[in-house]
Design a protein around this motif. Structure first.
Motif, PDB file in Angstrom:
ATOM      1  N   ASP A   1     -11.797  14.886  -4.205  1.00 12.43           N
ATOM      2  CA  ASP A   1     -11.240  15.634  -3.074  1.00 12.43           C
ATOM      3  C   ASP A   1     -11.221  17.116  -3.404  1.00 12.43           C
ATOM      4  O   ASP A   1     -11.798  17.566  -4.401  1.00 12.43           O
ATOM      5  CB  ASP A   1      -9.841  15.119  -2.711  1.00 12.43           C
ATOM      6  CG  ASP A   1      -8.851  15.213  -3.872  1.00 12.43           C
ATOM      7  OD1 ASP A   1      -9.157  15.946  -4.846  1.00 12.43           O
ATOM      8  OD2 ASP A   1      -7.787  14.582  -3.810  1.00 12.43           O
ATOM      9  N   GLU A   2     -10.547  17.889  -2.568  1.00 13.63           N
ATOM     10  CA  GLU A   2     -10.556  19.340  -2.720  1.00 13.63           C
ATOM     11  C   GLU A   2      -9.893  19.797  -4.012  1.00 13.63           C
ATOM     12  O   GLU A   2     -10.179  20.891  -4.514  1.00 13.63           O
ATOM     13  CB  GLU A   2      -9.868  19.990  -1.520  1.00 13.63           C
ATOM     14  CG  GLU A   2      -8.419  19.593  -1.342  1.00 13.63           C
ATOM     15  CD  GLU A   2      -7.822  20.155  -0.072  1.00 13.63           C
ATOM     16  OE1 GLU A   2      -6.617  19.941   0.139  1.00 13.63           O
ATOM     17  OE2 GLU A   2      -8.546  20.808   0.690  1.00 13.63           O
ATOM     18  N   VAL A   3      -8.994  18.979  -4.563  1.00 12.51           N
ATOM     19  CA  VAL A   3      -8.357  19.349  -5.831  1.00 12.51           C
ATOM     20  C   VAL A   3      -9.406  19.501  -6.929  1.00 12.51           C
ATOM     21  O   VAL A   3      -9.307  20.356  -7.803  1.00 12.51           O
ATOM     22  CB  VAL A   3      -7.296  18.299  -6.234  1.00 12.51           C
ATOM     23  CG1 VAL A   3      -6.729  18.607  -7.612  1.00 12.51           C
ATOM     24  CG2 VAL A   3      -6.179  18.250  -5.194  1.00 12.51           C
ATOM     25  N   TRP A   4     -10.439  18.659  -6.875  1.00 11.79           N
ATOM     26  CA  TRP A   4     -11.531  18.722  -7.839  1.00 11.79           C
ATOM     27  C   TRP A   4     -12.727  19.508  -7.292  1.00 11.79           C
ATOM     28  O   TRP A   4     -13.820  19.440  -7.847  1.00 11.79           O
ATOM     29  CB  TRP A   4     -11.974  17.319  -8.235  1.00 11.79           C
ATOM     30  CG  TRP A   4     -11.089  16.700  -9.276  1.00 11.79           C
ATOM     31  CD1 TRP A   4     -10.000  15.911  -9.075  1.00 11.79           C
ATOM     32  CD2 TRP A   4     -11.209  16.862 -10.701  1.00 11.79           C
ATOM     33  NE1 TRP A   4      -9.429  15.561 -10.271  1.00 11.79           N
ATOM     34  CE2 TRP A   4     -10.152  16.127 -11.288  1.00 11.79           C
ATOM     35  CE3 TRP A   4     -12.099  17.543 -11.530  1.00 11.79           C
ATOM     36  CZ2 TRP A   4      -9.970  16.062 -12.670  1.00 11.79           C
ATOM     37  CZ3 TRP A   4     -11.919  17.478 -12.902  1.00 11.79           C
ATOM     38  CH2 TRP A   4     -10.866  16.751 -13.463  1.00 11.79           C
ATOM     39  N   GLY A   5     -12.519  20.222  -6.210  1.00 10.65           N
ATOM     40  CA  GLY A   5     -13.571  21.066  -5.681  1.00 10.65           C
ATOM     41  C   GLY A   5     -14.636  20.344  -4.887  1.00 10.65           C
ATOM     42  O   GLY A   5     -15.701  20.906  -4.628  1.00 10.65           O
ATOM     43  N   VAL A   6     -14.370  19.118  -4.473  1.00  8.26           N
ATOM     44  CA  VAL A   6     -15.365  18.314  -3.755  1.00  8.26           C
ATOM     45  C   VAL A   6     -15.151  18.453  -2.251  1.00  8.26           C
ATOM     46  O   VAL A   6     -14.092  18.106  -1.729  1.00  8.26           O
ATOM     47  CB  VAL A   6     -15.291  16.830  -4.161  1.00  8.26           C
ATOM     48  CG1 VAL A   6     -16.301  16.011  -3.362  1.00  8.26           C
ATOM     49  CG2 VAL A   6     -15.535  16.674  -5.656  1.00  8.26           C
ATOM     50  N   ASP A   7     -16.164  18.944  -1.557  1.00 10.08           N
ATOM     51  CA  ASP A   7     -16.096  19.014  -0.099  1.00 10.08           C
ATOM     52  C   ASP A   7     -16.483  17.682   0.537  1.00 10.08           C
ATOM     53  O   ASP A   7     -15.860  17.238   1.500  1.00 10.08           O
ATOM     54  CB  ASP A   7     -17.024  20.116   0.428  1.00 10.08           C
ATOM     55  CG  ASP A   7     -16.541  21.506   0.062  1.00 10.08           C
ATOM     56  OD1 ASP A   7     -15.313  21.719   0.077  1.00 10.08           O
ATOM     57  OD2 ASP A   7     -17.374  22.367  -0.252  1.00 10.08           O
ATOM     58  N   VAL A   8     -17.538  17.064   0.023  1.00 10.13           N
ATOM     59  CA  VAL A   8     -18.017  15.791   0.569  1.00 10.13           C
ATOM     60  C   VAL A   8     -18.270  14.832  -0.588  1.00 10.13           C
ATOM     61  O   VAL A   8     -19.006  15.161  -1.521  1.00 10.13           O
ATOM     62  CB  VAL A   8     -19.314  15.965   1.384  1.00 10.13           C
ATOM     63  CG1 VAL A   8     -19.805  14.614   1.890  1.00 10.13           C
ATOM     64  CG2 VAL A   8     -19.093  16.915   2.546  1.00 10.13           C
TER      65      VAL A   8
ATOM     66  N   PHE B   1     -18.261   7.464   7.066  1.00  8.50           N
ATOM     67  CA  PHE B   1     -18.345   8.625   6.196  1.00  8.50           C
ATOM     68  C   PHE B   1     -17.088   9.466   6.329  1.00  8.50           C
ATOM     69  O   PHE B   1     -16.473   9.506   7.396  1.00  8.50           O
ATOM     70  CB  PHE B   1     -19.571   9.470   6.592  1.00  8.50           C
ATOM     71  CG  PHE B   1     -20.085  10.363   5.510  1.00  8.50           C
ATOM     72  CD1 PHE B   1     -20.871   9.860   4.493  1.00  8.50           C
ATOM     73  CD2 PHE B   1     -19.791  11.718   5.518  1.00  8.50           C
ATOM     74  CE1 PHE B   1     -21.352  10.697   3.493  1.00  8.50           C
ATOM     75  CE2 PHE B   1     -20.275  12.554   4.525  1.00  8.50           C
ATOM     76  CZ  PHE B   1     -21.060  12.040   3.504  1.00  8.50           C
ATOM     77  N   SER B   2     -16.688  10.124   5.230  1.00 10.38           N
ATOM     78  CA  SER B   2     -15.537  11.027   5.245  1.00 10.38           C
ATOM     79  C   SER B   2     -15.984  12.437   4.926  1.00 10.38           C
ATOM     80  O   SER B   2     -16.814  12.651   4.031  1.00 10.38           O
ATOM     81  CB  SER B   2     -14.487  10.577   4.220  1.00 10.38           C
ATOM     82  OG  SER B   2     -13.936   9.328   4.583  1.00 10.38           O
ATOM     83  N   PHE B   3     -15.432  13.400   5.664  1.00 10.97           N
ATOM     84  CA  PHE B   3     -15.747  14.797   5.446  1.00 10.97           C
ATOM     85  C   PHE B   3     -14.513  15.533   4.938  1.00 10.97           C
ATOM     86  O   PHE B   3     -13.388  15.180   5.254  1.00 10.97           O
ATOM     87  CB  PHE B   3     -16.190  15.477   6.751  1.00 10.97           C
ATOM     88  CG  PHE B   3     -17.367  14.825   7.416  1.00 10.97           C
ATOM     89  CD1 PHE B   3     -18.658  15.143   7.045  1.00 10.97           C
ATOM     90  CD2 PHE B   3     -17.174  13.884   8.419  1.00 10.97           C
ATOM     91  CE1 PHE B   3     -19.749  14.553   7.662  1.00 10.97           C
ATOM     92  CE2 PHE B   3     -18.254  13.293   9.041  1.00 10.97           C
ATOM     93  CZ  PHE B   3     -19.542  13.620   8.662  1.00 10.97           C
ATOM     94  N   ARG B   4     -14.773  16.576   4.163  1.00 15.50           N
ATOM     95  CA  ARG B   4     -13.709  17.491   3.745  1.00 15.50           C
ATOM     96  C   ARG B   4     -12.507  16.757   3.163  1.00 15.50           C
ATOM     97  O   ARG B   4     -11.376  16.883   3.637  1.00 15.50           O
ATOM     98  CB  ARG B   4     -13.245  18.359   4.908  1.00 15.50           C
ATOM     99  CG  ARG B   4     -14.292  19.368   5.351  1.00 15.50           C
ATOM    100  CD  ARG B   4     -14.427  20.473   4.328  1.00 15.50           C
ATOM    101  NE  ARG B   4     -15.435  21.457   4.712  1.00 15.50           N
ATOM    102  CZ  ARG B   4     -15.756  22.510   3.988  1.00 15.50           C
ATOM    103  NH1 ARG B   4     -15.193  22.692   2.829  1.00 15.50           N
ATOM    104  NH2 ARG B   4     -16.681  23.354   4.396  1.00 15.50           N
ATOM    105  N   GLY B   5     -12.753  15.975   2.133  1.00 13.59           N
ATOM    106  CA  GLY B   5     -11.659  15.311   1.436  1.00 13.59           C
ATOM    107  C   GLY B   5     -10.918  14.292   2.266  1.00 13.59           C
ATOM    108  O   GLY B   5      -9.746  14.029   2.021  1.00 13.59           O
TER     109      GLY B   5
END
Length: 237
Positions: free
Chosen positions: A108-115, A140-144
């Motif tokens: 997720d965004e905590v680890w810098g992952v957008d997708v 599919f999931s977007f933005r964490g």
């Protein structure tokens, strides 16, 4: 668009070929000398380096990339590469491969992952999509995980069958992005009427998925929930 891909294995090279075919510039990074095979992806740049080292990413000029893709077979590597790309080099968009479903919660965004792209989850979703009617399937999931792409094959007795798309107010402000009928996908037209067995693709907030399912197929949705509530769970099992 310039794209950096960490991991020059089969997955990374396949992604690179697709991107090159669409006129993007691609850099493949791998620390294994055996993975550096320039002839396998003509047109790509190659770098023998550790994609989890700041010095290597500086050498790759990853700060000039529009997208960083972590496509290795190691989830730890994919997380670290995404985090460095996002926080140290301000890459606008990061995409990471999830190899083990149990690790998906970390992408997720905590680890810098957008997708995050989870192959096991995607394959399961495609199986469900092929065999279910009236169930909302997350593709599919977007933005964490804040926005999802979901699909439902519309039951013939759905209350929205026969109604114009423009007259519908989908629950949770879900956005209908495509209608697939007889295997042919088309953008939703305001004056077009929906038919039973249509496959509908929505972009929706995860919190509104249940409300959307109830709106599209109330009978099927209530029956499924009732069946789940009737299950006798033995805490000793």
């Amino acid at each position: 668009m310039r794209v950096a891909i960490a991991g020059a294995g089969n997955v990374g090279r396949s992604i690179a070929r697709e991107l090159l075919a669409n006129d993007h510039r691609v850099l493949l990074i791998d620390r294994d000398p055996g993975a550096i095979k320039p002839d396998s992806v003509p047109g790509a740049e190659w770098l023998l380096a550790d994609a989890c080292e700041v010095d290597s990413l500086e050498e790759a000029r990853i700060d000039r990339c529009d997208v960083a893709i972590a496509a290795t077979g190691d989830d730890k590597v994919n997380l670290v590469h995404s985090l460095l790309a996002k926080t140290e080099f301000a890459v606008p968009r990061t995409v990471a491969r999830v190899n083990h479903p149990s690790n998906e919660w970390m992408f997720d965004e905590v680890w810098g992952v957008d997708v995050a792209v989870s192959t096991p989850r995607l394959m399961c979703a495609l199986v469900e999509e092929a065999v279910t009617v009236g169930d909302l399937v997350r593709l599919f999931s977007f933005r964490g995980g804040r926005t999802n792409l979901v699909e439902m094959r519309l039951p013939t007795d759905s209350p929205i069958v026969g109604r114009r798309v423009g007259d519908l107010a989908f629950a949770g402000e879900a956005v209908l992005v495509a209608v697939i009928r007889d295997g042919v996908a088309s953008s939703p037209q305001t004056d077009a009427a929906l038919e039973g067995e249509d496959e509908l693709l929505f972009v929706v907030n995860p919190d509104a998925e249940m409300e959307l399912a109830e709106y599209l197929a109330p009978g099927v949705h209530r029956e499924r929930v009732a069946n789940e509530d009737d299950v006798d769970v033995d805490p000793e099992r």
